[in-house]
Design a protein around this motif. Structure first.
Motif, PDB file in Angstrom:
ATOM      1  N   TYR A   1      -4.657 -12.603   2.650  1.00 54.73           N
ATOM      2  CA  TYR A   1      -3.419 -12.327   1.934  1.00 54.73           C
ATOM      3  C   TYR A   1      -2.314 -11.865   2.880  1.00 54.73           C
ATOM      4  O   TYR A   1      -2.492 -10.923   3.653  1.00 54.73           O
ATOM      5  N   ASN A   2      -1.176 -12.565   2.811  1.00 51.36           N
ATOM      6  CA  ASN A   2       0.003 -12.256   3.623  1.00 51.36           C
ATOM      7  C   ASN A   2      -0.305 -12.243   5.118  1.00 51.36           C
ATOM      8  O   ASN A   2       0.348 -11.542   5.892  1.00 51.36           O
ATOM      9  N   GLY A   3      -1.320 -13.003   5.514  1.00 53.04           N
ATOM     10  CA  GLY A   3      -1.628 -13.164   6.933  1.00 53.04           C
ATOM     11  C   GLY A   3      -2.286 -11.970   7.593  1.00 53.04           C
ATOM     12  O   GLY A   3      -2.347 -11.899   8.825  1.00 53.04           O
ATOM     13  N   HIS A   4      -2.795 -11.031   6.796  1.00 51.67           N
ATOM     14  CA  HIS A   4      -3.437  -9.850   7.390  1.00 51.67           C
ATOM     15  C   HIS A   4      -4.930 -10.103   7.596  1.00 51.67           C
ATOM     16  O   HIS A   4      -5.688 -10.232   6.635  1.00 51.67           O
ATOM     17  N   VAL A   5      -5.351 -10.147   8.870  1.00 53.16           N
ATOM     18  CA  VAL A   5      -6.769 -10.300   9.216  1.00 53.16           C
ATOM     19  C   VAL A   5      -7.311  -8.920   9.587  1.00 53.16           C
ATOM     20  O   VAL A   5      -6.774  -8.261  10.475  1.00 53.16           O
ATOM     21  N   HIS A  19      -3.399  -6.583   3.408  1.00 50.30           N
ATOM     22  CA  HIS A  19      -2.008  -6.241   3.663  1.00 50.30           C
ATOM     23  C   HIS A  19      -1.619  -5.007   2.843  1.00 50.30           C
ATOM     24  O   HIS A  19      -2.197  -4.733   1.784  1.00 50.30           O
ATOM     25  N   ASN A  20      -0.606  -4.272   3.308  1.00 48.17           N
ATOM     26  CA  ASN A  20      -0.176  -3.022   2.655  1.00 48.17           C
ATOM     27  C   ASN A  20       0.114  -3.181   1.168  1.00 48.17           C
ATOM     28  O   ASN A  20      -0.101  -2.250   0.382  1.00 48.17           O
ATOM     29  N   ASP A  21       0.617  -4.346   0.761  1.00 51.17           N
ATOM     30  CA  ASP A  21       0.956  -4.570  -0.648  1.00 51.17           C
ATOM     31  C   ASP A  21      -0.202  -4.223  -1.576  1.00 51.17           C
ATOM     32  O   ASP A  21       0.003  -3.715  -2.683  1.00 51.17           O
TER      33      ASP A  21
END
Length: 296
Positions: A33-37, A275-277
């Protein structure tokens, strides 16, 4: 049983690819999600972008020492699942080999002339079908092949792509078929309306193994864990959570992402999962919760 020649022909028509890459930034970031690995403690891990019929379907961080996946990352699909034969990864035998996953017999057949393969070499850095047959002999019917990324969370080609032994762990049969399966069904239910991102993994044991000639072969993990995140357009908020399970009982322990991270941190596993979201809506509840239900 299909002959090696027949299987090789089928693989030419319906190729299954699993691409070993330096990192997920190269080819399969769409499953995070949102590019967070998530950052993971350095170990003997390889990154695999799993592909079927020239399309990527999910990502796997694979532990070549314990010969089980660390985690799989994917987006849940709504649809009817499919099955296929169990595959191994040629590039975990030799980096110059094909991207296309294939059965062990097909891999040996394909390299029978110029670069013959010793069957024992196939299992040096990954599990094989023989390992899981040995699991049945060693533990009777206590354990079976547990998908991390389940075939039921996909349809058609994507579902078939989950039938790689780099996406499998020895899982307690009762857990796999009951409580864990029910939790998978709940995640799939949300996929009818939302794009549900999932990370699902296993924590290896320190001394429980499928044996190979009385030597450690494939690790039987102590714990299973799963995390999810999706955006609810109706409430205009993010929904997320996690769950853990001991691989010796039929029980699921649900918690917040922060609580799951705390549990994984005790096992030296990871940093931030999503991701922080995905953490905004749970911050207050996580701090107010008494104890950690995922800390089993």
């Amino acid at each position: 049983m299909q002959s090696s020649v027949t299987v090789c022909f089928l693989l030419l028509v319906f190729p299954i690819n699993a691409h070993v890459v330096e990192n997920f930034n190269e080819t399969c970031m769409q499953y995070f999600y949102n590019g967070h690995v998530p950052e993971w403690t350095p170990n003997d891990h390889v990154h695999i972008c799993q592909m079927f019929n020239n399309r990527y379907h999910f990502a796997t961080l694979y532990d070549i020492t314990n010969r089980i996946p660390v985690y799989s990352a994917y987006v849940v699909e709504d649809g009817k699942s499919s099955e296929t034969d169990w595959m191994v990864e040629p590039q975990l035998v030799n980096k110059s080999f094909e991207k296309e996953m294939m059965t062990q017999d097909s891999l040996i057949y394909k390299h029978r002339t110029l670069d013959p393969i010793d069957p024992k070499d196939i299992g040096m850095r990954q599990a094989t079908d023989d390992d899981y047959k040995q699991l049945t002999k060693q533990y009777k019917d206590q354990y079976n092949r547990g998908h991390l990324n389940p075939s039921s969370h996909h349809a058609g080609d994507a579902s078939k792509a989950t039938y790689t032994l780099t996406n499998i762990v020895p899982q307690k049969q009762k857990l796999n078929e009951k409580r864990w399966s029910r939790h998978e069904a709940k995640l799939k239910g949300w996929a009818k309306n939302y794009s549900v991102y999932v990370l699902v993994g296993a924590i290896p044991s320190k001394g429980n193994w499928i044996k190979r000639d009385n030597q450690p072969g494939v690790n039987i993990p102590d714990y299973m864990w799963v995390a999810h995140c999706y955006y609810n357009k109706t409430s205009q908020s993010y929904e997320s959570g996690g769950a853990t399970a001991k691989n010796v009982e039929n029980q699921i322990y649900e918690c917040t992402l922060s609580q799951l991270q705390a549990f994984l941190g005790k096992h030296n596993q990871t940093g931030q999962l999503f991701h922080n979201d995905c953490y905004v809506e749970q911050a207050a509840g996580a701090s107010a919760a008494a104890g950690n239900p995922c800390d089993i």
